[in-house]
Design a protein around this motif. Sequence first.
Motif, PDB file in Angstrom:
ATOM      1  N   VAL A  21       0.804  -1.226   0.000  1.00 17.78           N
ATOM      2  CA  VAL A  21       0.000   0.000   0.000  1.00 17.78           C
ATOM      3  C   VAL A  21       0.838   1.278   0.000  1.00 17.78           C
ATOM      4  N   GLU A  22       2.161   1.150   0.109  1.00 19.99           N
ATOM      5  CA  GLU A  22       2.978   2.362   0.253  1.00 19.99           C
ATOM      6  C   GLU A  22       4.376   2.130  -0.318  1.00 19.99           C
ATOM      7  N   PRO A  23       4.739   2.788  -1.400  1.00 12.51           N
ATOM      8  CA  PRO A  23       6.090   2.656  -1.941  1.00 12.51           C
ATOM      9  C   PRO A  23       7.130   3.072  -0.906  1.00 12.51           C
ATOM     10  N   GLY A  24       8.211   2.303  -0.824  1.00 21.22           N
ATOM     11  CA  GLY A  24       9.287   2.642   0.099  1.00 21.22           C
ATOM     12  C   GLY A  24       9.087   2.187   1.518  1.00 21.22           C
ATOM     13  N   ALA A  25       7.979   1.481   1.787  1.00 22.09           N
ATOM     14  CA  ALA A  25       7.733   0.932   3.126  1.00 22.09           C
ATOM     15  C   ALA A  25       7.866  -0.589   3.057  1.00 22.09           C
ATOM     16  N   PHE A  26       8.213  -1.190   4.193  1.00 24.77           N
ATOM     17  CA  PHE A  26       8.494  -2.620   4.222  1.00 24.77           C
ATOM     18  C   PHE A  26       7.821  -3.282   5.416  1.00 24.77           C
ATOM     19  N   LEU A  27       7.463  -4.531   5.223  1.00 25.95           N
ATOM     20  CA  LEU A  27       6.843  -5.342   6.261  1.00 25.95           C
ATOM     21  C   LEU A  27       7.817  -6.425   6.706  1.00 25.95           C
ATOM     22  N   VAL A  28       7.874  -6.646   8.012  1.00 29.22           N
ATOM     23  CA  VAL A  28       8.641  -7.759   8.576  1.00 29.22           C
ATOM     24  C   VAL A  28       7.674  -8.592   9.412  1.00 29.22           C
ATOM     25  N   ARG A  29       7.307  -9.743   8.913  1.00 28.30           N
ATOM     26  CA  ARG A  29       6.381 -10.601   9.661  1.00 28.30           C
ATOM     27  C   ARG A  29       7.075 -11.147  10.901  1.00 28.30           C
ATOM     28  N   PHE A  30       6.322 -11.169  12.024  1.00 25.66           N
ATOM     29  CA  PHE A  30       6.901 -11.788  13.219  1.00 25.66           C
ATOM     30  C   PHE A  30       5.942 -12.740  13.926  1.00 25.66           C
ATOM     31  N   MET A  31       4.643 -12.700  13.635  1.00 25.76           N
ATOM     32  CA  MET A  31       3.728 -13.601  14.323  1.00 25.76           C
ATOM     33  C   MET A  31       2.460 -13.804  13.508  1.00 25.76           C
ATOM     34  N   SER A  32       1.955 -15.035  13.533  1.00 26.39           N
ATOM     35  CA  SER A  32       0.670 -15.356  12.912  1.00 26.39           C
ATOM     36  C   SER A  32      -0.120 -16.224  13.870  1.00 26.39           C
ATOM     37  N   ASP A  33      -1.435 -16.231  13.672  1.00 32.84           N
ATOM     38  CA  ASP A  33      -2.210 -17.199  14.438  1.00 32.84           C
ATOM     39  C   ASP A  33      -2.142 -18.545  13.713  1.00 32.84           C
ATOM     40  N   GLN A  34      -2.614 -19.608  14.358  1.00 31.73           N
ATOM     41  CA  GLN A  34      -2.373 -20.967  13.877  1.00 31.73           C
ATOM     42  C   GLN A  34      -3.021 -21.255  12.526  1.00 31.73           C
ATOM     43  N   GLN A  35      -4.042 -20.507  12.139  1.00 30.68           N
ATOM     44  CA  GLN A  35      -4.702 -20.732  10.857  1.00 30.68           C
ATOM     45  C   GLN A  35      -4.460 -19.591   9.878  1.00 30.68           C
ATOM     46  N   ASP A  36      -3.472 -18.757  10.164  1.00 33.62           N
ATOM     47  CA  ASP A  36      -3.164 -17.595   9.331  1.00 33.62           C
ATOM     48  C   ASP A  36      -4.360 -16.668   9.159  1.00 33.62           C
ATOM     49  N   CYS A  37      -5.249 -16.649  10.146  1.00 38.25           N
ATOM     50  CA  CYS A  37      -6.358 -15.695  10.100  1.00 38.25           C
ATOM     51  C   CYS A  37      -5.838 -14.269  10.224  1.00 38.25           C
ATOM     52  N   VAL A  38      -4.874 -14.077  11.101  1.00 39.74           N
ATOM     53  CA  VAL A  38      -4.303 -12.758  11.335  1.00 39.74           C
ATOM     54  C   VAL A  38      -2.788 -12.905  11.393  1.00 39.74           C
ATOM     55  N   THR A  39      -2.096 -11.959  10.793  1.00 38.12           N
ATOM     56  CA  THR A  39      -0.635 -11.930  10.834  1.00 38.12           C
ATOM     57  C   THR A  39      -0.195 -10.545  11.284  1.00 38.12           C
ATOM     58  N   TRP A  40       0.832 -10.506  12.112  1.00 34.44           N
ATOM     59  CA  TRP A  40       1.352  -9.240  12.641  1.00 34.44           C
ATOM     60  C   TRP A  40       2.734  -8.977  12.059  1.00 34.44           C
ATOM     61  N   TYR A  41       2.990  -7.700  11.771  1.00 36.29           N
ATOM     62  CA  TYR A  41       4.233  -7.281  11.123  1.00 36.29           C
ATOM     63  C   TYR A  41       4.777  -6.010  11.771  1.00 36.29           C
ATOM     64  N   LEU A  42       6.098  -5.863  11.715  1.00 37.95           N
ATOM     65  CA  LEU A  42       6.685  -4.534  11.825  1.00 37.95           C
ATOM     66  C   LEU A  42       6.419  -3.809  10.519  1.00 37.95           C
ATOM     67  N   TYR A  43       6.129  -2.531  10.611  1.00 38.70           N
ATOM     68  CA  TYR A  43       5.938  -1.707   9.410  1.00 38.70           C
ATOM     69  C   TYR A  43       7.028  -0.644   9.429  1.00 38.70           C
ATOM     70  N   LEU A  44       7.932  -0.725   8.461  1.00 38.86           N
ATOM     71  CA  LEU A  44       9.149   0.084   8.480  1.00 38.86           C
ATOM     72  C   LEU A  44       9.155   1.073   7.320  1.00 38.86           C
ATOM     73  N   ARG A  45       9.439   2.342   7.659  1.00 37.39           N
ATOM     74  CA  ARG A  45       9.567   3.405   6.670  1.00 37.39           C
ATOM     75  C   ARG A  45      10.897   4.102   6.879  1.00 37.39           C
ATOM     76  N   ARG A  46      11.431   4.685   5.832  1.00 40.92           N
ATOM     77  CA  ARG A  46      12.654   5.458   5.959  1.00 40.92           C
ATOM     78  C   ARG A  46      12.374   6.730   6.760  1.00 40.92           C
ATOM     79  N   ARG A  47      13.248   6.999   7.734  1.00 36.77           N
ATOM     80  CA  ARG A  47      13.182   8.216   8.553  1.00 36.77           C
ATOM     81  C   ARG A  47      11.880   8.323   9.348  1.00 36.77           C
ATOM     82  N   GLU A  48      11.247   7.190   9.632  1.00 35.56           N
ATOM     83  CA  GLU A  48      10.036   7.168  10.439  1.00 35.56           C
ATOM     84  C   GLU A  48      10.178   6.075  11.498  1.00 35.56           C
TER      85      GLU A  48
END
Length: 210
Positions: A111-138
């Motif tokens: 959804v955003e050029p120049g931003a990156f996702l780092v997955r670190f946790m999911s629920d057992q059925q991949d219903c929900v996944t949590w990520y770090l959301y990383l931007r330059r200078r943010e």
Amino acid sequence: MAVDLASSWCATDLGMYRPCRYTYERYPLESVPSVLDALGGFRWLGDRGQRNADNVDLLTRLEMNLAAVGVALPNDFAQFYSWNGWAAELDTVSVTGCWTRLRPLPTFSPVEPGAFLVRFMSDQQDCVTWYLYLRRREPAIVVHAYGLDLDYDDDDEDFGVIYRCASSFEEFAYRFWVENRIWRHLHDPDAGPLPPRLAAYLAHYAQLPS
């Protein structure tokens, strides 16, 4: 200019204090209690134990890959997953089968050029996944989504939508840890009074108008 992400806290019930119609529900982020006063170096956790060599190696590779695209891993995230006494704490406390899924490669934000996702946790059925959301200078934030790791379409309007859920990794980890401990306490017929830390968090809901 950074994309203004929608926000919500994705979690299960807190007994009668916060009902949940399904396994998870998204609650307005402004409706959950503040936890900022509890944060700082994971002092709410126990002994950090010994270094987790496998995680340290993975995090080192991840940091190198992030540096190559101009973003950095937040210190609280690296500290949490570098120590055996902390690294599995969210898996252990989870009441919905969530588990750590670290990987050494970031993913481009859809959804955003120049931003990156780092997955670190999911629920057992991949219903929900949590990520770090990383931007330059943010500062790094934590987001959750349904469907980003899957390769098929879905009619659910929330499929693939990224929601901001915490302003830092420690904020996310503390809220997740507290809420799951509260759930276990409320659903255990033999449990005694809530520990003060949990009671203080739950008091927010007890004071809300019915």
